[in-house]
Design a protein around this motif. Sequence first.
Motif, PDB file in Angstrom:
ATOM      1  N   ASN A 127      -2.462  21.707  -0.545  1.00 46.91           N
ATOM      2  CA  ASN A 127      -2.234  20.292  -0.273  1.00 46.91           C
ATOM      3  C   ASN A 127      -3.305  19.425  -0.931  1.00 46.91           C
ATOM      4  OD1 ASN A 127      -0.571  18.314   1.263  1.00 46.91           O
ATOM      5  ND2 ASN A 127      -2.512  17.915   2.295  1.00 46.91           N
ATOM      6  N   THR A 128      -4.559  19.821  -0.786  1.00 41.69           N
ATOM      7  CA  THR A 128      -5.660  19.068  -1.380  1.00 41.69           C
ATOM      8  C   THR A 128      -5.553  19.064  -2.902  1.00 41.69           C
ATOM      9  OG1 THR A 128      -7.112  19.594   0.479  1.00 41.69           O
ATOM     10  CG2 THR A 128      -8.179  18.885  -1.562  1.00 41.69           C
TER      11      THR A 128
ATOM     12  N   MET B 156      -2.605  16.827  -3.924  1.00 43.42           N
ATOM     13  CA  MET B 156      -2.922  15.416  -3.679  1.00 43.42           C
ATOM     14  C   MET B 156      -3.818  14.873  -4.790  1.00 43.42           C
ATOM     15  SD  MET B 156      -2.644  12.843  -1.324  1.00 43.42           S
ATOM     16  CE  MET B 156      -2.201  13.673   0.149  1.00 43.42           C
TER      17      MET B 156
ATOM     18  N   SER C  29      -7.207  13.839   1.276  1.00 42.66           N
ATOM     19  CA  SER C  29      -5.951  14.406   1.779  1.00 42.66           C
ATOM     20  C   SER C  29      -5.977  14.556   3.295  1.00 42.66           C
ATOM     21  CB  SER C  29      -5.680  15.768   1.133  1.00 42.66           C
ATOM     22  OG  SER C  29      -6.591  16.741   1.599  1.00 42.66           O
TER      23      SER C  29
ATOM     24  N   ARG D 157      -0.557  13.885   3.944  1.00 42.75           N
ATOM     25  CA  ARG D 157      -1.833  13.205   4.128  1.00 42.75           C
ATOM     26  C   ARG D 157      -2.117  13.199   5.624  1.00 42.75           C
ATOM     27  NH1 ARG D 157      -4.796   9.873   0.856  1.00 42.75           N
ATOM     28  NH2 ARG D 157      -3.065   9.668  -0.581  1.00 42.75           N
TER      29      ARG D 157
END
Length: 179
Positions: free
Chosen positions: A115-116, A119, A82, A137
Motif C-alpha cells: 500500500n505504501t 501510494m 499512506s 489511505r
Amino acid sequence: MAYRWVDEVDCWLVTPMRVLDTAALLYWPVTEVSGGICSVSQQAELERVSMQRYMLVSSLEVIWREPTQEWLDLARAAASQSGDLPRLSDVDLDLLALAIGLELPLYTDDYRLQNTMQMADLETHSVGTQGAKQVWRWQLRCTGCGQSEVVPTDVASSKSGPIQECNHCGAPMKLKRQK
C-alpha cells in the motif's frame, strides 16, 4: 542489472536488482533469492522463523544492506502519508527505505508495504499472494469524540491497539480507513 553464473545452463544470466522481503527469502527457490537486496535487520527475523532457511540464505549471494538515515526518513514520510506507519515493523521500514533509496522494486506479501509503495507510485510485486488490489489511505480517529487526523511521522510502531491519545478529549486514537 546484475549478472550471475548459472552452472545448469553454463552461462551468465542477467538478474534484475530488487529488494526482497522475508517472505521471498523463506519461500522462493534459491535461484530467485540469489542476487536480491535485503536488509541486515532481516537476518535476525529469518533466523527466528527458520534456522535452516537462514543458514541456506546466508550461503547465497544476497546483498545485505543497511538503509541510510535519509532513506529511513523518506520511508517514514511515505508510510506516514499512506497512514501505514504505525503498523510497520522496523524491518518493514528498513526494506521500504532500501526500495525507496535504491529506487528498486520491492517484492513483498505485506499489504501495508504494498500500500505504501503504491501510494508513493513505486514498483511493488507480490511474492506468493495476489497482492493488494486497492490503495488505502489510513488516518487516526478518536474512539471518544470521533476527531480525525493524519498519521504523524513520529508515531510509534505497534501491532495492534490504539496509536496515541486524542489531543482534544484524551481518548485512544485508532487507525481507520479514510473515506
